[in-house]
Design a protein around this motif. Structure first.
Motif, short mmCIF file in Angstrom:
data_model
loop_
_atom_site.label_atom_id
_atom_site.label_comp_id
_atom_site.label_asym_id
_atom_site.label_seq_id
_atom_site.Cartn_x
_atom_site.Cartn_y
_atom_site.Cartn_z
N VAL A 21 5.87 4.20 -3.39
CA VAL A 21 4.45 3.87 -3.25
C VAL A 21 3.61 5.14 -3.22
O VAL A 21 2.57 5.23 -3.89
CB VAL A 21 4.22 3.03 -1.97
CG1 VAL A 21 2.73 2.91 -1.67
CG2 VAL A 21 4.85 1.65 -2.12
N GLN A 24 3.51 6.56 -6.61
CA GLN A 24 3.11 5.57 -7.62
C GLN A 24 4.21 5.40 -8.69
O GLN A 24 3.93 5.32 -9.88
CB GLN A 24 1.78 5.97 -8.26
CG GLN A 24 0.64 6.04 -7.27
CD GLN A 24 -0.69 6.38 -7.90
OE1 GLN A 24 -0.83 6.41 -9.12
NE2 GLN A 24 -1.70 6.62 -7.08
N ILE A 167 -4.39 -4.82 4.10
CA ILE A 167 -4.35 -5.40 2.76
C ILE A 167 -5.69 -6.08 2.46
O ILE A 167 -6.29 -5.87 1.40
CB ILE A 167 -3.21 -6.43 2.64
CG1 ILE A 167 -1.85 -5.74 2.65
CG2 ILE A 167 -3.35 -7.25 1.35
CD1 ILE A 167 -0.68 -6.70 2.65
N ASN A 170 -8.64 -3.54 2.24
CA ASN A 170 -8.56 -2.75 1.01
C ASN A 170 -8.89 -3.60 -0.22
O ASN A 170 -9.49 -3.09 -1.18
CB ASN A 170 -7.15 -2.18 0.87
CG ASN A 170 -7.02 -1.18 -0.26
OD1 ASN A 170 -7.68 -0.14 -0.27
ND2 ASN A 170 -6.19 -1.50 -1.23
N ARG A 180 -2.10 1.80 0.42
CA ARG A 180 -0.83 1.16 0.06
C ARG A 180 0.33 1.71 0.88
O ARG A 180 1.21 0.96 1.31
CB ARG A 180 -0.56 1.31 -1.43
CG ARG A 180 -1.55 0.55 -2.31
CD ARG A 180 -1.13 0.55 -3.76
NE ARG A 180 0.06 -0.25 -3.96
CZ ARG A 180 1.21 0.20 -4.46
NH1 ARG A 180 1.32 1.49 -4.80
NH2 ARG A 180 2.25 -0.58 -4.62
#
Length: 200
Positions: A21, A24, A167, A170, A180
């Motif tokens: 994460v 990415q 979550i 965001n 994330r």
């Protein structure tokens, strides 16, 4: 010994997911994220007396992880899977109904300002209702953990609630840097603490 190895494998998969994460690395995340929950589910099943409710909570969490991870817009499906998972967690706790109601009401009251801000930012009425229902259910889950008097479960439930709140914030209110990574770390730690408290 085998159970310990399974838990260490969960920790390793979770850390790999955090790295994926942070960097990415989507392909690695697609492997590590479901692997972490699958290993946690296996570890829960190896407890002294794991309840079907606990195993169901983790199974639906794993399903929700997959829905939210895929590139398709499956947010509602993921929300529904996690909602069922929280209902299963509620059933897994053993606590008097009266104390569940009292603590759930206190958690709902404390989280109401944040919850109302998030719900107010949801763009469509049907999704707004779904998000509101979900936030109520996770507050009841947290209240049930407190009522059960299990300190690790309380911390786990609060971390799970924090993860879900991030979550929603965001996604609907304002994206923030590092969201994330913060979401997945609090989620994995919260789930691990809940399972540790409930698996025996």
């Amino acid at each position: 010994m085998l159970a310990d190895l399974i838990f260490l494998a969960f920790v390793a998969a979770a850390v790999v997911d955090w790295i994926a994460v942070a960097q990415q690395h989507q392909a690695l995340e697609w492997i590590a994220k479901p692997a972490a929950l699958a290993l946690l589910l296996l570890w829960a099943a190896m407890g002294d007396a794991p309840s079907w409710a606990l195993l169901a909570a983790l199974a639906f969490s794993l399903l929700g992880d997959v829905y939210l991870m895929l590139p398709a817009n499956l947010f509602v499906a993921g929300l529904a899977a996690f909602l069922v998972g929280h209902l299963a967690y509620i059933d897994a706790f053993h606590a008097p109904l009266g104390w569940r109601v009292i603590w759930s009401a206190l958690v709902l009251g404390a989280s109401a300002p944040l919850g109302l801000r998030i719900v107010g930012a949801v763009p469509s009425a049907p999704l707004r209702i779904a998000v509101a229902a979900y936030m109520i259910v996770i507050a009841v889950m947290t209240g049930s953990a407190i009522a059960a008097g299990l300190p690790l479960a309380v911390v786990g439930a609060l971390l799970f609630m924090l993860s879900d709140s991030m979550i929603a914030w965001n996604r609907f209110v304002a994206p923030f840097a590092g969201a994330r990574l913060a979401i997945i770390v609090t989620y994995h730690v919260g789930q691990a603490l809940l399972v540790h408290a409930l698996r025996s």
